[in-house]
Design a protein around this motif. Structure first.
Motif, PDB file in Angstrom:
ATOM      1  N   PHE A  66       0.825  -1.087  -0.032  1.00  0.00           N
ATOM      2  CA  PHE A  66      -0.124   0.125   0.206  1.00  0.00           C
ATOM      3  C   PHE A  66       0.603   0.980  -0.394  1.00  0.00           C
ATOM      4  O   PHE A  66       1.875   1.238  -0.085  1.00  0.00           O
ATOM      5  CB  PHE A  66      -0.727  -0.147   0.760  1.00  0.00           C
ATOM      6  CG  PHE A  66      -0.344  -0.124   2.114  1.00  0.00           C
ATOM      7  CD1 PHE A  66      -0.127   1.180   2.792  1.00  0.00           C
ATOM      8  CD2 PHE A  66       0.558  -0.984   3.094  1.00  0.00           C
ATOM      9  CE1 PHE A  66       0.363   1.466   4.132  1.00  0.00           C
ATOM     10  CE2 PHE A  66       1.084  -1.045   4.279  1.00  0.00           C
ATOM     11  CZ  PHE A  66       0.933   0.058   5.160  1.00  0.00           C
ATOM     12  N   THR A  67       0.255   2.268   0.103  1.00  0.00           N
ATOM     13  CA  THR A  67       1.226   3.880  -0.100  1.00  0.00           C
ATOM     14  C   THR A  67       0.216   4.793   0.299  1.00  0.00           C
ATOM     15  O   THR A  67      -1.355   4.242   0.670  1.00  0.00           O
ATOM     16  CB  THR A  67       1.559   4.157  -1.643  1.00  0.00           C
ATOM     17  OG1 THR A  67       1.792   5.204  -1.777  1.00  0.00           O
ATOM     18  CG2 THR A  67      -0.037   4.069  -2.177  1.00  0.00           C
ATOM     19  N   HIS A  68       0.785   5.841   0.351  1.00  0.00           N
ATOM     20  CA  HIS A  68       0.246   6.935   1.269  1.00  0.00           C
ATOM     21  C   HIS A  68      -1.217   7.873   0.456  1.00  0.00           C
ATOM     22  O   HIS A  68      -1.157   6.852  -0.924  1.00  0.00           O
ATOM     23  CB  HIS A  68       1.188   8.286   1.459  1.00  0.00           C
ATOM     24  CG  HIS A  68       1.763   9.270  -0.099  1.00  0.00           C
ATOM     25  ND1 HIS A  68       2.855   7.807  -0.661  1.00  0.00           N
ATOM     26  CD2 HIS A  68       1.414   9.703  -1.044  1.00  0.00           C
ATOM     27  CE1 HIS A  68       3.154   8.593  -1.857  1.00  0.00           C
ATOM     28  NE2 HIS A  68       1.984   9.809  -2.148  1.00  0.00           N
ATOM     29  N   MET A  69      -1.750   8.244   0.385  1.00  0.00           N
ATOM     30  CA  MET A  69      -3.027   8.688  -0.410  1.00  0.00           C
ATOM     31  C   MET A  69      -2.435   9.895  -1.361  1.00  0.00           C
ATOM     32  O   MET A  69      -1.301   9.919  -1.051  1.00  0.00           O
ATOM     33  CB  MET A  69      -4.316   9.518   1.181  1.00  0.00           C
ATOM     34  CG  MET A  69      -4.775  10.403  -0.339  1.00  0.00           C
ATOM     35  SD  MET A  69      -6.258  10.951   0.659  1.00  0.00           S
ATOM     36  CE  MET A  69      -7.161   9.734   1.933  1.00  0.00           C
ATOM     37  N   GLY A  70      -2.529   8.935  -2.440  1.00  0.00           N
ATOM     38  CA  GLY A  70      -2.676   9.704  -3.968  1.00  0.00           C
ATOM     39  C   GLY A  70      -1.910   9.093  -3.977  1.00  0.00           C
ATOM     40  O   GLY A  70      -0.929   9.944  -5.548  1.00  0.00           O
ATOM     41  N   GLY A  71      -0.923   8.041  -4.539  1.00  0.00           N
ATOM     42  CA  GLY A  71       0.133   7.621  -4.204  1.00  0.00           C
ATOM     43  C   GLY A  71      -0.369   6.260  -5.012  1.00  0.00           C
ATOM     44  O   GLY A  71       0.710   5.586  -5.575  1.00  0.00           O
ATOM     45  N   GLU A  72      -1.761   5.977  -4.850  1.00  0.00           N
ATOM     46  CA  GLU A  72      -2.001   4.225  -5.497  1.00  0.00           C
ATOM     47  C   GLU A  72      -1.723   4.429  -6.709  1.00  0.00           C
ATOM     48  O   GLU A  72      -1.897   4.626  -7.377  1.00  0.00           O
ATOM     49  CB  GLU A  72      -3.874   4.650  -5.548  1.00  0.00           C
ATOM     50  CG  GLU A  72      -4.295   4.250  -3.965  1.00  0.00           C
ATOM     51  CD  GLU A  72      -4.033   5.717  -3.133  1.00  0.00           C
ATOM     52  OE1 GLU A  72      -4.507   5.682  -2.147  1.00  0.00           O
ATOM     53  OE2 GLU A  72      -3.899   6.888  -3.536  1.00  0.00           O
ATOM     54  N   GLY A  73      -1.097   2.778  -6.963  1.00  0.00           N
ATOM     55  CA  GLY A  73      -0.603   2.705  -7.967  1.00  0.00           C
ATOM     56  C   GLY A  73       1.266   2.859  -8.467  1.00  0.00           C
ATOM     57  O   GLY A  73       1.315   2.854  -9.658  1.00  0.00           O
ATOM     58  N   VAL A  74       1.485   4.073  -7.713  1.00  0.00           N
ATOM     59  CA  VAL A  74       2.292   4.415  -8.528  1.00  0.00           C
ATOM     60  C   VAL A  74       3.793   4.021  -8.546  1.00  0.00           C
ATOM     61  O   VAL A  74       4.819   3.652  -9.088  1.00  0.00           O
ATOM     62  CB  VAL A  74       2.492   6.478  -7.574  1.00  0.00           C
ATOM     63  CG1 VAL A  74       4.302   6.357  -7.919  1.00  0.00           C
ATOM     64  CG2 VAL A  74       1.724   7.181  -8.202  1.00  0.00           C
TER      65      VAL A  74
END
Length: 933
Positions: free
Chosen positions: A237-245
């Motif tokens: 998972f990643t931070h908000m707004g970094g989904e898939g990056v």
């Protein structure tokens, strides 16, 4: 304050103003003595510096160690309370540090004050500069870590260690001994069950987060994050707004050609669309699943920050350059013809999700799937307000037809599909109190699912709470007093059931009585069915309360509205056998694990044992709170108030009834119902037997009649098999069972010394299961024997009709991809067809039986023959040494569950077990040695 401003002639205007503001803040703090010495000593040795919550933790640690202000001054402790942690006012801290041998800085997270303090004392002469410890001690060991929770118990340990050089006492030694014993008890403690947050009943993510076999997904911020700990092939998972990056960096070095990225609609609106823009620029092969739930669900169901619709998202994505956009929804018909979608965007029903995703994963570059289904919790809230459609349609399960295979849980991932133990094994039922009407459970490949359309849940007649002939006017208990030490109440429960409300009511009641009170709710993702705890501390005055968290062993009452949470390590750490009383609800509220493990047993006995061992048997009251509340009040939501009433009547709550009832009234929600629930709790504490007698359990909680002896087990099944076919068929069953019982008595007379279930009982249960295979005739009989309709009538009232969800092998369509039969919906006329079929069961297996030549029926007959052969083998070779293995062989049909392809999947696993068990039965010593290895 009059301030002489310094001159910064060379700085630019903006930087000069920033320095002026900083200088002014420091001057203001110094002139007004915001930072101050709270405890001083004529002979100071140890100084303690703390701020905010950490200061309260220090005061609580003092109290736990038996150190009051006077004793602290006598033994050489100086305490400094910092009001402005940054920038740290230098003159006050230097005055505080004068004459000290050592300073201990207590602060949460990073070392903000500690680092400033060291810098300001750096240039002092070494002869007068005190040693400073905080996160690390002088040996560079972590003592007050930056990670995790800083508790009063942890602070007390460190303070005791620092003052050990010049002071100790029996109180300190006893407190440290208790903490050491608690740590030792809980260090290796493994709870029998944990309550992990899970998707709500009917949550869109139960379906939306699935990926096709062979694919994987990446998680992000939102409720869908929980798919990480489910069987959903979702990782990282990643931070908000970094989904898939992260995939942009991984893709060139991975053999994986494509991934899915889950992205909530709230995150998409906030910053997630920028992640999609980055993926487009990076030419990544990725499908973004924008999960449109119509609310910011994770933090309470708030609306989006601005207007956001599904058509709008399609147009935004098209304008960003996404060439492949699809919409998947549970209600395709809700979009009118000509809806303002981007050009060429198709709309699919969620039943087509797997095919849609398989198509998307072959698309080069970035594709977008918008999964549109309203948040289940929001649906429930809006339905209560009358702002969302509430279909008069509910699902029920015919438990006798159910095989307990768990495919309905696999298909729906829904926690409202719960287990029910019956004479014929574990089955499934629907918890109507929590069901959010998603209906995906009916897709389970099983003919036991029926929808009740029209009418509604039967309203339970309220039991008269004022009937003095049944319940006399109760005497008020002796209310515990609140001394200098606050009274600690720990409430444990399940997210979404009103645990936080109990803390609010207790807090308001304490406020009404002029007492000091603090309430700390630890919820996290608890509104999703996870564990919730509320720490309530009630003091004679607000000044008597320091830390808001109940320290280790400091709970006076544990109000366990959920036994799983009450038996967890965190709750047990608050228990002291000389101080704590516990009132615990023993109702078996399942966890999300049941959706993946149909054989999961609720370990009530182990949970109760853990609670008793921690607090002592005489200090614990167990009560079936949920069942009583549902029966008496018609809704399980009344459970927590009933539990509170029980504890109050036992004299375990330091508040008056008047204050509690007034708090309920001020809360303004379900006031009369909550008052009645509180009263029923009081009555249960006074005479639980009388309350049980009045509370006839509702249908979903009613005990199914079960055989208590082996003779009862056999007699019940002889009657059933006679109805199933005829008396000769029942005699065939009885003969083999009696032979198994005789073999056990003759050849393994001491086999049950270890508590192993006997061979006779195993054959009695599982030979019956194979003989009574659920063909078309038996399913029809179990719908028309009267029991199913009676149970439906107990739960529902009004003008309703039944619809059946079936996949008749003779004419059901097959899925073109899997070849599996597809279920269809049949109307009320199906009951007439069932009656006709049930009447024809006499031709079962004969030349005239049209179903007997199907592959399913051939398999059923083969399983019976195989079982009879295996039992003959067991009877012939039975010994005390291999009796347990023989029982396991006889019990194998327990795991042959389901219908059609589901049954085939279970049977494949059972065949492997059967081969291994038969080999072990013939060579038990060799099998035992292999198991030991």
């Amino acid at each position: 304050v009059s301030i002489r401003w310094p001159d910064f002639p060379t700085e630019d205007q903006e930087l000069r103003m920033q320095k002026y503001k900083l200088y002014a803040a420091l001057a203001f703090a110094r002139e007004n003595r915001l930072d101050k010495v709270v405890i001083d000593s004529p002979n100071p040795k140890l100084g303690i510096v703390a701020s905010g919550k950490s200061y309260l933790d220090v005061r609580q640690a003092f109290e736990d160690l038996g150190i009051d202000d006077t004793l602290a001054a006598e033994i050489g402790i100086r305490l400094y309370k910092v009001a402005m942690p940054w920038p740290l006012e230098r003159e006050g801290i230097r005055e505080f540090a004068e004459g000290l041998d050592e300073i201990l800085v207590v602060e949460e997270k990073r070392a903000l004050i500690e680092n400033q303090l060291k810098e300001q004392l750096y240039n002092w002469k070494e002869s007068v500069r005190p040693r400073v410890v905080g996160k690390f001690d002088e040996d560079h060991d972590w003592v007050l870590p930056s990670t995790g929770v800083l508790t009063p118990a942890r602070v007390a340990r460190v303070i005791a260690e620092r003052i050990e050089k010049f002071h100790n006492s029996d109180t300190i030694k006893e407190r440290l001994r208790f903490l050491d014993e608690k740590d030792k008890e809980l260090s290796d403690f493994k709870p029998a069950m944990s309550r992990v947050p899970y998707f709500c009943s009917g949550c869109p993510h139960n379906t939306s987060t699935k990926v096709p076999e062979g694919s994987r997904a990446m998680a992000g911020i939102g409720c869908h994050f929980m798919s990480i700990w489910m069987d959903r092939d979702t990782e990282t998972f990643t931070h908000m707004g970094g989904e898939g990056v992260p995939w942009l960096g991984q893709a060139p070095f991975s053999k994986t050609q494509h991934v899915f990225a889950n992205l909530g609609d709230g995150t998409y609106f906030h910053s997630g669309m920028l992640a999609i823009r980055a993926a487009i620029a990076g030419k990544a092969n990725i499908t973004y699943k924008i999960l449109y739930n119509d609310a910011v669900a994770m933090t309470g169901g708030q609306p989006h920050d601005g207007q956001l619709t599904v058509p709008q998202i399609t147009r935004q994505m098209a304008s960003e350059g996404v060439k492949r956009i699809v919409v998947v929804t549970d209600e395709p018909d809700k979009y009118p013809i000509g809806a303002d979608f981007a050009d060429g965007v198709p709309i699919y029903h969620r039943d087509e999700l797997d095919d849609v995703q398989k198509s998307l994963r072959t698309w080069p570059g970035v594709s977008v799937m918008i999964y549109d289904q309203t948040c289940a919790a929001e649906k429930r809230r809006r339905r209560k307000r009358g702002t969302y459609p509430d279909p008069a349609k509910r699902v029920v399960i015919n438990e006798r037809v159910c095989e307990g295979c768990g495919d309905c849980s696999v298909k729906s991932n829904c926690v409202s599909v719960i287990p029910v133990e019956t004479e014929f094994g574990r089955k499934r039922t629907i918890d109507q109190s929590s069901c959010n009407k998603d209906y995906s459970c009916v897709n389970g490949f099983c003919p036991s699912f029926v929808t009740v359309e029209g009418g509604g849940l039967r309203k339970k007649k309220q039991v008269k709470t004022g009937d003095k002939d049944i319940f006399p006017v109760l005497d008020d208990p002796k209310i515990p007093s609140v001394g200098k030490s606050p009274f600690g109440i720990l409430v444990t429960g399940v997210g979404g059931t009103g645990v936080v409300t109990i803390g609010q009511l207790l807090g308001m009641a304490a406020h009404l009585e002029g007492k000091g009170v603090s309430v700390l709710d630890q919820a996290g993702l608890a509104q999703k069915g996870g564990a919730v705890t509320s720490h309530i501390r009630i003091g004679a005055t607000p000044e008597d309360i320091h830390a808001v968290r109940i320290a280790a062993g400091e709970a006076d009452l544990v109000l366990g509205c959920d036994i799983v949470t009450a038996a967890g390590a965190d709750a047990l750490s608050k228990v002291h056998e000389d101080q704590t009383r516990s009132v615990v609800n023993i109702h078996e509220t399942i966890t999300g694990d049941f959706t993946r493990d149909p054989d999961m047993k609720f370990p009530n006995a182990e949970l109760m044992k853990a609670i008793v061992e921690a607090g002592g048997e005489k200090n614990v009251d167990f009560i079936e709170g949920t069942r009583l509340a549902t029966s008496l009040m018609g809704d399980s939501i009344a459970t927590n108030l009933l539990m509170l009433g029980f504890a109050w009547q036992k004299g375990l709550v330091p508040l008056s009834e008047d204050a509690l009832i007034r708090a309920v009234e001020l809360n303004g929600v379900a006031v009369e119902a909550n008052k009645r629930a509180f009263l029923w709790g009081r009555r249960a504490a006074h005479d639980v037997g009388a309350v049980e007698a009045v509370a006839k359990p509702p249908a979903e909680f009613r005990e199914r009649p079960k055989a208590e002896t082996l003779v009862d087990i056999i007699n019940i099944r002889v009657r059933e098999l006679t109805e199933y076919k005829n008396a000769a068929y029942a005699e065939r069953y009885k003969a083999l069972v009696e032979r198994a019982i005789g073999a056990q008595a003759d050849k393994a007379p001491h086999a049950n010394d270890k508590g192993v279930k006997g061979l006779g009982e195993a054959v009695a249960r599982y030979y019956y299961k194979l003989l009574a295979y659920k063909d078309e005739y038996e399913v029809a009989r179990l719908y028309t024997d009267g029991e199913f309709l009676r149970r439906v009538h107990e739960q529902f009232e009004g003008d309703y009709k039944l619809k059946f969800h079936l996949a008749p092998p003779t004419f059901a369509k097959r899925d073109p991809q899997t070849g599996e039969l597809q279920k269809q919906e049949f109307g009320p006329w199906m009951m007439t067809a069932f009656r006709m079929l049930a009447g024809l069961r006499g031709i079962r297996g004969s030349f005239f039986d049209p179903f007997s030549r199907s592959e399913d029926r051939k398999l059923d007959r083969k399983l019976i023959a195989d079982y009879e052969r295996n039992i003959e083998t067991v009877i012939a070779g039975l010994t005390p040494g291999n009796h347990e293995i023989g029982v396991a062989i006889a019990s194998l049909p327990e795991y042959i569950r389901g219908y059609g392809h589901i049954k085939d999947q279970h049977l494949d696993k059972v065949r492997d077990q059967e081969t291994a068990l038969l080999a072990a039965f013939k060579n038990p010593a060799e099998a035992k040695a292999a198991a030991a290895e």
